[in-house]
Design an enzyme around this catalytic site. Structure first.
Site, PDB file in Angstrom:
ATOM      1  CG  HIS A  95      17.350  36.153  29.719  1.00 51.72           C
ATOM      2  ND1 HIS A  95      18.686  35.837  29.549  1.00 51.72           N
ATOM      3  CD2 HIS A  95      17.315  37.245  30.520  1.00 51.72           C
ATOM      4  CE1 HIS A  95      19.421  36.711  30.232  1.00 51.72           C
ATOM      5  NE2 HIS A  95      18.616  37.578  30.832  1.00 51.72           N
ATOM      6  CD  GLU A  96      14.102  39.111  32.113  1.00 47.66           C
ATOM      7  OE1 GLU A  96      14.278  39.107  33.338  1.00 47.66           O
ATOM      8  OE2 GLU A  96      14.876  39.703  31.335  1.00 47.66           O
ATOM      9  CG  HIS A 103      17.534  36.523  35.374  1.00 49.83           C
ATOM     10  ND1 HIS A 103      18.886  36.379  35.650  1.00 49.83           N
ATOM     11  CD2 HIS A 103      17.460  37.345  34.284  1.00 49.83           C
ATOM     12  CE1 HIS A 103      19.588  37.086  34.763  1.00 49.83           C
ATOM     13  NE2 HIS A 103      18.751  37.667  33.920  1.00 49.83           N
ATOM     14  CD  GLU A 116      21.743  39.472  32.954  1.00 48.20           C
ATOM     15  OE1 GLU A 116      21.052  38.793  32.167  1.00 48.20           O
ATOM     16  OE2 GLU A 116      21.241  40.216  33.804  1.00 48.20           O
TER      17      GLU A 116
HETATM   18 ZN   LIG Z   1      19.059  39.006  32.278  1.00 53.54          ZN
END
Ligand SMILES: [Zn+2]
Length: 259
Positions: free
Chosen positions: A131-132, A135, A188
């Site tokens: 997830h990071e 981003h 997100e």
């Molecule tokens: Zn996030």
């Protein structure tokens, strides 16, 4: 004749404006969403580096031992399949009991020891880290900063951000905040989707992403940890992860024949 020359000049100006817009348009990985990013990548990487050094200077880092090894190994496996393996990636475990993680532009990823403690296995930790990484690869911070610059500059924004003084101001405020702007809800959700595909490509079971959010939900209690506070609710994100799961499982099975 004169009128035609004027029209030609106007046409050239419009073409130039269109070219600037096109140059600033990027496409997010996996989702294909169009993004308007006017902050040059080199500048974003520099801002990320500054913020990262500031965070590290204010934290206790864990540089060796099982936590550091797990985070490094999982991080390397994920970035290898991210399409951006050559960013200056760094993965650091920060000695902090809060279950949190963050990514800064240019591939600087921090994982709190409390997050490593919270998860049951590497697949769940891979869900956090993918997830990071998502981003960072999708340049979500640069997109947020670009939005801010364009809003501040109004219609003249595109002209304004070619001005170096704006970057200097941005760098100052990013350093002051110690971290970049919070992500939008859309970003997100996008990081969840991209992250799910990255972890599957890297051979981590994508179903662990759902388990992770169930664990975060239970651990959340009254005051949600930072990792949760700027994110959509766990229920919503689990529903969406389930929608993307068949595609992610197909990728995972390709990466891990026999699973
Ligand atoms: Zn996030």
């Amino acid at each position: 004749m004169r009128r035609n020359a004027g029209l030609a000049r106007t046409g050239a100006a419009s073409l130039l404006a269109a070219a600037m817009l096109l140059a600033a348009c990027e496409t997010a990985p996996v989702t294909g969403r169009k993004q308007l990013i006017v902050l040059p990548e080199s500048q974003a990487i520099e801002l990320g580096e500054q913020a990262y050094q500031q965070i590290l200077s204010e934290s206790t880092t864990i540089r060796s031992g099982p936590y550091a090894r797990r985070v490094e190994t999982i991080g390397r496996r994920i970035v290898a399949v991210s399409g951006q393996p050559d960013l200056p990636w760094e993965f650091t475990v920060i000695d902090d009991a809060t279950p949190n993680a963050f990514a800064l532009p240019g591939g600087k990823v921090g994982v709190h020891s409390g997050m490593v403690q919270l998860v049951d296995n590497d697949d769940q930790l891979a869900a956090v880290m993918a997830h990071e990484v998502a981003h960072a690869v999708a340049r979500h911070s640069a997109e947020r900063m670009s939005q801010q610059l364009l809003v501040e500059g109004g219609l003249q924004g595109l002209g304004m951000v070619t001005n170096n003084a704006d970057y200097v101001r941005l760098a100052a405020s990013a350093a002051q905040l110690g971290i970049v702007l919070p992500y939008s809800r859309e970003q997100e959700s996008e990081a969840d989707r991209i992250g799910l595909m990255y972890m599957a490509r890297a051979g981590y079971d994508p179903r662990a992403a759902v388990e992770l959010w169930q664990i975060m939900q239970r651990a959340g209690g009254g005051a949600p940890p930072e990792f949760l506070s700027t994110h959509p609710s766990s229920g919503t994100r689990i529903e969406r992860l389930q929608e993307w799961m068949p595609e992610a499982l197909a990728v995972y099975r390709d990466a891990n024949p026999g699973q």
